[in-house]
Design a protein around this motif. Structure first.
Motif, PDB file in Angstrom:
ATOM      1  N   GLY A 233       0.802  -1.219   0.000  1.00 12.23           N
ATOM      2  CA  GLY A 233       0.000   0.000   0.000  1.00 12.23           C
ATOM      3  C   GLY A 233       0.832   1.264   0.000  1.00 12.23           C
ATOM      4  N   ASP A 234       0.187   2.373   0.351  1.00 10.90           N
ATOM      5  CA  ASP A 234       0.813   3.695   0.354  1.00 10.90           C
ATOM      6  C   ASP A 234       1.346   4.028   1.743  1.00 10.90           C
ATOM      7  OD1 ASP A 234       0.215   4.347  -2.340  1.00 10.90           O
ATOM      8  OD2 ASP A 234      -1.846   4.833  -1.756  1.00 10.90           O
ATOM      9  N   LEU A 235       2.591   4.482   1.788  1.00 10.23           N
ATOM     10  CA  LEU A 235       3.139   5.032   3.025  1.00 10.23           C
ATOM     11  C   LEU A 235       2.540   6.425   3.204  1.00 10.23           C
ATOM     12  CD1 LEU A 235       5.100   4.955   5.439  1.00 10.23           C
ATOM     13  CD2 LEU A 235       6.881   5.813   3.887  1.00 10.23           C
ATOM     14  N   LEU A 236       1.783   6.612   4.280  1.00 10.85           N
ATOM     15  CA  LEU A 236       1.026   7.850   4.465  1.00 10.85           C
ATOM     16  C   LEU A 236       1.845   8.977   5.083  1.00 10.85           C
ATOM     17  CD1 LEU A 236      -2.342   6.377   5.811  1.00 10.85           C
ATOM     18  CD2 LEU A 236      -1.738   6.947   3.448  1.00 10.85           C
ATOM     19  N   ASN A 237       2.899   8.633   5.810  1.00 12.34           N
ATOM     20  CA  ASN A 237       3.602   9.668   6.587  1.00 12.34           C
ATOM     21  C   ASN A 237       5.114   9.638   6.397  1.00 12.34           C
ATOM     22  OD1 ASN A 237       3.872   7.204   7.944  1.00 12.34           O
ATOM     23  ND2 ASN A 237       4.004   8.192   9.950  1.00 12.34           N
ATOM     24  N   GLY A 350      -1.457  -8.235 -20.170  1.00 13.46           N
ATOM     25  CA  GLY A 350      -1.863  -7.109 -21.005  1.00 13.46           C
ATOM     26  C   GLY A 350      -2.891  -6.207 -20.380  1.00 13.46           C
ATOM     27  N   VAL A 351      -3.138  -6.360 -19.091  1.00 15.78           N
ATOM     28  CA  VAL A 351      -3.986  -5.449 -18.316  1.00 15.78           C
ATOM     29  C   VAL A 351      -3.059  -4.570 -17.496  1.00 15.78           C
ATOM     30  CG1 VAL A 351      -5.683  -5.307 -16.435  1.00 15.78           C
ATOM     31  CG2 VAL A 351      -5.931  -7.052 -18.234  1.00 15.78           C
ATOM     32  N   PRO A 352      -3.220  -3.251 -17.507  1.00 13.92           N
ATOM     33  CA  PRO A 352      -2.303  -2.397 -16.743  1.00 13.92           C
ATOM     34  C   PRO A 352      -2.178  -2.848 -15.293  1.00 13.92           C
ATOM     35  CG  PRO A 352      -3.683  -1.041 -18.156  1.00 13.92           C
ATOM     36  CD  PRO A 352      -4.200  -2.445 -18.276  1.00 13.92           C
ATOM     37  N   TYR A 353      -0.954  -2.842 -14.808  1.00 13.41           N
ATOM     38  CA  TYR A 353      -0.681  -3.257 -13.430  1.00 13.41           C
ATOM     39  C   TYR A 353      -1.695  -2.606 -12.494  1.00 13.41           C
ATOM     40  CZ  TYR A 353       1.969  -3.908  -9.068  1.00 13.41           C
ATOM     41  OH  TYR A 353       2.361  -4.237  -7.792  1.00 13.41           O
ATOM     42  N   PRO A 354      -2.420  -3.406 -11.706  1.00 15.92           N
ATOM     43  CA  PRO A 354      -3.577  -2.867 -10.997  1.00 15.92           C
ATOM     44  C   PRO A 354      -3.284  -2.200  -9.657  1.00 15.92           C
ATOM     45  CG  PRO A 354      -3.486  -5.247 -10.742  1.00 15.92           C
ATOM     46  CD  PRO A 354      -2.350  -4.878 -11.652  1.00 15.92           C
ATOM     47  N   PHE A 355      -2.004  -2.096  -9.278  1.00 13.75           N
ATOM     48  CA  PHE A 355      -1.665  -1.534  -7.978  1.00 13.75           C
ATOM     49  C   PHE A 355      -0.721  -0.342  -8.149  1.00 13.75           C
ATOM     50  CE2 PHE A 355      -2.375  -6.141  -7.378  1.00 13.75           C
ATOM     51  CZ  PHE A 355      -3.562  -6.058  -6.661  1.00 13.75           C
ATOM     52  N   GLN A 356      -0.458   0.341  -7.058  1.00 12.36           N
ATOM     53  CA  GLN A 356       0.326   1.572  -7.132  1.00 12.36           C
ATOM     54  C   GLN A 356       1.815   1.352  -6.942  1.00 12.36           C
ATOM     55  OE1 GLN A 356      -2.054   0.726  -4.896  1.00 12.36           O
ATOM     56  NE2 GLN A 356      -1.898   1.905  -2.995  1.00 12.36           N
ATOM     57  N   ARG A 362      15.003  -8.677  -0.585  1.00 15.51           N
ATOM     58  CA  ARG A 362      15.895  -9.847  -0.613  1.00 15.51           C
ATOM     59  C   ARG A 362      15.611 -10.701   0.623  1.00 15.51           C
ATOM     60  NH1 ARG A 362      18.662 -13.403   1.905  1.00 15.51           N
ATOM     61  NH2 ARG A 362      19.999 -11.882   2.972  1.00 15.51           N
ATOM     62  N   GLY A 363      14.894 -11.766   0.373  1.00 18.33           N
ATOM     63  CA  GLY A 363      14.583 -12.702   1.437  1.00 18.33           C
ATOM     64  C   GLY A 363      15.029 -14.098   1.065  1.00 18.33           C
ATOM     65  N   PHE A 364      14.081 -15.040   1.094  1.00 19.30           N
ATOM     66  CA  PHE A 364      14.450 -16.437   0.859  1.00 19.30           C
ATOM     67  C   PHE A 364      13.321 -17.242   0.230  1.00 19.30           C
ATOM     68  CE2 PHE A 364      13.152 -15.610   5.265  1.00 19.30           C
ATOM     69  CZ  PHE A 364      11.943 -16.294   5.294  1.00 19.30           C
ATOM     70  N   ALA A 365      12.113 -16.671   0.148  1.00 16.77           N
ATOM     71  CA  ALA A 365      10.934 -17.487  -0.135  1.00 16.77           C
ATOM     72  C   ALA A 365      10.603 -17.620  -1.613  1.00 16.77           C
ATOM     73  CB  ALA A 365       9.727 -16.906   0.599  1.00 16.77           C
ATOM     74  N   ASP A 366      11.077 -16.677  -2.466  1.00 17.75           N
ATOM     75  CA  ASP A 366      10.627 -16.619  -3.858  1.00 17.75           C
ATOM     76  C   ASP A 366       9.099 -16.685  -3.872  1.00 17.75           C
ATOM     77  OD1 ASP A 366      13.295 -16.564  -4.555  1.00 17.75           O
ATOM     78  OD2 ASP A 366      13.404 -18.711  -4.925  1.00 17.75           O
ATOM     79  N   MET A 367       8.512 -15.683  -3.215  1.00 18.60           N
ATOM     80  CA  MET A 367       7.086 -15.705  -2.917  1.00 18.60           C
ATOM     81  C   MET A 367       6.477 -14.330  -3.137  1.00 18.60           C
ATOM     82  SD  MET A 367       4.563 -17.564  -1.942  1.00 18.60           S
ATOM     83  CE  MET A 367       2.876 -17.239  -1.439  1.00 18.60           C
ATOM     84  N   GLU A 368       5.213 -14.341  -3.516  1.00 21.12           N
ATOM     85  CA  GLU A 368       4.468 -13.131  -3.828  1.00 21.12           C
ATOM     86  C   GLU A 368       3.481 -12.785  -2.718  1.00 21.12           C
ATOM     87  OE1 GLU A 368       1.929 -16.572  -4.903  1.00 21.12           O
ATOM     88  OE2 GLU A 368       4.030 -16.091  -5.262  1.00 21.12           O
ATOM     89  N   TYR A 369       3.232 -11.494  -2.592  1.00 21.63           N
ATOM     90  CA  TYR A 369       2.234 -10.936  -1.686  1.00 21.63           C
ATOM     91  C   TYR A 369       1.711  -9.685  -2.395  1.00 21.63           C
ATOM     92  CZ  TYR A 369       5.714 -13.418   1.073  1.00 21.63           C
ATOM     93  OH  TYR A 369       6.633 -14.348   1.507  1.00 21.63           O
ATOM     94  N   PRO A 370       0.514  -9.180  -2.063  1.00 18.50           N
ATOM     95  CA  PRO A 370       0.063  -7.964  -2.739  1.00 18.50           C
ATOM     96  C   PRO A 370       1.074  -6.823  -2.592  1.00 18.50           C
ATOM     97  CG  PRO A 370      -1.760  -8.979  -1.573  1.00 18.50           C
ATOM     98  CD  PRO A 370      -0.528  -9.733  -1.172  1.00 18.50           C
ATOM     99  N   MET A 371       1.605  -6.387  -3.730  1.00 18.34           N
ATOM    100  CA  MET A 371       2.555  -5.270  -3.818  1.00 18.34           C
ATOM    101  C   MET A 371       3.894  -5.555  -3.136  1.00 18.34           C
ATOM    102  SD  MET A 371       0.095  -1.945  -3.318  1.00 18.34           S
ATOM    103  CE  MET A 371      -1.583  -2.398  -2.893  1.00 18.34           C
TER     104      MET A 371
END
Length: 629
Positions: A233-237, A350-356, A362-371
């Protein structure tokens, strides 16, 4: 019983509208069609619904202490037509408890006491805390049943210890190093309640993935000074937690084509990046997303840039990376991420990336999460790019599309793996991309003649484990999607894919919605294709079954031994030394899935015929060639 008859009629009608063949539909799915929440035309039904929550979360972290403390308020709204007398909460990190079921062995340091609920309330009334050992979900009876359209306010206070050495057990979160954490699945959440299965009570066993509703999140993370926090998400501050120079760099990166070094290692070591109060609270907001995750470190280098992901709107997305000094491949990670968002937004899917934004840690999981992406470091930069492109592709499937990864992972990993091949072809050329795809996605399946290798892809993934499960999630469905692209052609494939995505993004499509959508959008009968690839036991084994002379040339008979309706190149060698390659799309199997005839119009004499499936590797190449006697 009446509804079941209606459901069967709806299913048959959907089949009849576009051709002859009916796809098997489970009884609970048929009921959803009968009830009007799903439609035979592939769109959400007139009575489609889904529930949602609004989360307000506060988290406290203080590395190197592994103890995380949290509190939250949840407002949950019941949009279903049913009265709910209980809720189910997902508490995924209980998977670290010794008592929890797991698919694979783990090292002892992976184990923790799990999540401890310190306090729970319903509409302001404190109730017994739902602490259940060994379960990744917790049922709670409501004081007052939740009628359709009503909401309930829930609060939790909890704490847990992050796992060490999570990477040695296939973990997706935990301690990266003593002062770097990747924190995911960290809060009690209301489980999905849907129109086919009701409450999601599947165990999280480590290997299978997730199924989440779309919710609104406001969350804050309190950490010691000199620690940077990255999150969904967005960092607000930024001005409250970063010193002015670094806040300005971050903001500048949002509109920059260049890679900006938001914070260098020297600046981090000099303790000159964050404000200098003893603790700082980083505030974030993410609306209509399926989850949030975060990372925290006091020594991870921070790079950032941006890329236009929607050319029509000139909308940019931020690309950030956070990494340790030794991970040299991450020095180019922002560029890799920008390239991925650009190509994937404009080509496939081919759909514009839906997030901001997206942040690659650099971790270890080769894993996805929203954004967020948690990727390991690699020696080969091509492999680094390959992995991050795959993980970012998950932004569309499952996160944009709301896929039930637990049960229908082939709609998540399968689509992502298909698009992975497509961007890999653009990056590396077809020859190298084919080699990568065969090596990592096809060989392990096609060279494995065991019974679980050829189970139908449609089988519920939460009822499977082991190599059969993995094959049905990644390589096999990816081959099916790419074969469908070959059948329809690029432009038509993209059009029908986009129609499906347009109708179902932000919802919870099932495989039958996808198949119905493709049939309806294409305006043609494709169920013969879907039945072969998804509903039948099968594999790829095509054989030359004879070459016959005709008045105008030759008829080449091809037998489908394995059952899958795969494309194939027919390589023809003529007696005069000339050659010809005739590409056959899966359309050759539309009338008869067992046998096809390829007509060759020629006055030349054929000396040999060889079948070459390319990435659709053949299980038995011995019968792929015919030679004139």
């Amino acid at each position: 019983m009446k509804n079941i008859y209606i459901a069967i009629f709806v299913a048959i009608s959907a089949s009849a509208a576009f051709g002859q063949q009916q796809l098997y539909m489970p009884r609970n799915v048929a009921r959803a069609f009968a009830n009007g929440s799903r439609s035979a035309d592939g769109k959400p039904g007139s009575k489609y619904w889904q529930n949602r929550s609004v989360y307000n979360i506060s988290l406290t972290v203080a590395p190197p202490s592994r103890t995380i403390k949290g509190s939250e308020e949840i407002t949950y709204t019941n949009s279903s037509p049913n009265m709910l007398d209980r809720l189910i909460f997902r508490i995924e990190l209980n998977q670290h408890q010794a008592e929890a079921p797991r698919e694979d062995p783990v090292v002892s340091s992976y184990l923790t006491p799990g999540v401890k609920i310190d306090e729970y309330s319903e509409n302001g009334k404190v109730k017994p805390s739902p602490n259940i050992m060994g379960l990744t979900y917790a049922p709670v009876k409501l004081d007052k049943p939740l009628v359709s359209g009503a909401s309930v306010t829930l609060t939790f206070k909890w704490h847990f210890d992050l796992a060490e050495h999570s990477e040695q057990a296939g973990g997706r979160e935990g301690v990266i190093d003593p002062t770097t954490f990747f924190i995911a699945y960290f809060y009690p959440r209301v489980a999905v309640y849907d129109d086919t299965d009701g409450w999601d009570t599947a165990f999280f066993t480590g290997g299978h993935e997730f199924y989440n509703d779309f919710n609104d999140y406001t969350y804050q993370v309190t950490a010691p000074k000199n620690f940077v926090v990255w999150g969904t998400g967005d960092l607000l501050n930024p001005d409250e937690v970063l010193l002015p120079k670094f806040s300005e760099r971050l903001k500048r990166s949002f509109t920059s084509d260049d890679v900006i070094h938001v914070a260098t290692l020297k600046e981090l070591n000099d303790r000159s990046v964050t404000m200098q109060s003893d603790t700082l609270t980083w505030k974030w907001k993410a609306d209509y997303v399926s989850d949030v995750a975060l990372a925290v470190s006091d020594h991870y280098i921070w790079d950032a840039g941006s890329v236009v992901v929607d050319k029509a709107e000139n909308r940019r997305a931020s690309v950030q990376s956070a990494y340790d000094e030794k991970s040299k491949d991450f020095e180019k990670m922002v560029e890799y991420g920008k390239h991925a968002l650009d190509w994937e937004s404009n080509n496939f899917p081919g759909v514009p990336y839906p997030f901001q934004k997206t942040t690659i840690v650099r971790g270890f999981a080769d894993m996805e999460y929203p954004m967020m992406v948690n990727d390991s470091s690699q020696q080969d930069p091509n492999f680094t790019r390959f992995i991050v492109e795959h993980e970012i592709l998950h932004s569309w499937f499952p996160f944009y599309m709301g896929i039930n990864e637990q049960r229908y992972g082939f709609m998540d990993e399968g689509w992502t793996t298909a698009f992975e091949y497509m961007i890999g072809t653009a990056d590396m050329g077809k020859e190298t991309a084919d080699r990568f795809f065969k090596q990592f996605r096809v060989m392990g399946w096609i060279n494995n003649p065991t019974a679980d290798a050829d189970l139908p892809i449609i089988l519920p993934a939460d009822a499977m484990a082991g190599i059969g499960y993995k094959n049905s999630e990644y390589g096999r469905p990816a081959l099916a999607y790419i074969a469908l692209k070959d059948l329809l052609g690029d432009a038509e494939f993209k059009r029908v894919l986009h129609k499906f995505m347009s109708d179902w993004h932000g919802k919870h499509p099932l495989p039958w919605d996808m198949f119905n959508s493709f049939n309806a959008s294409a305006g043609r009968h494709l169920s013969w294709f879907f039945k072969s690839w998804y509903f039948d036991n099968g594999y790829i084994d095509l054989a030359v079954d004879g070459v016959a002379k005709t008045d105008g040339g030759y008829n080449i008979a091809i037998k489908n031994v394995g059952g899958f309706v795969a494309p194939v190149d027919v390589a023809v060698q003529y007696a005069d030394g000339s050659k010809e390659s005739l590409h056959q799309t899966p359309a050759i199997w539309s009338a008869d899935q067992k046998r096809a005839t390829v007509k060759v119009n020629t006055a030349k004499t054929i000396s040999s015929v060889t079948l070459d499936g390319g990435i659709w590797m053949d299980a038995n190449i011995a019968d792929d060639k015919w030679t004139a006697q």
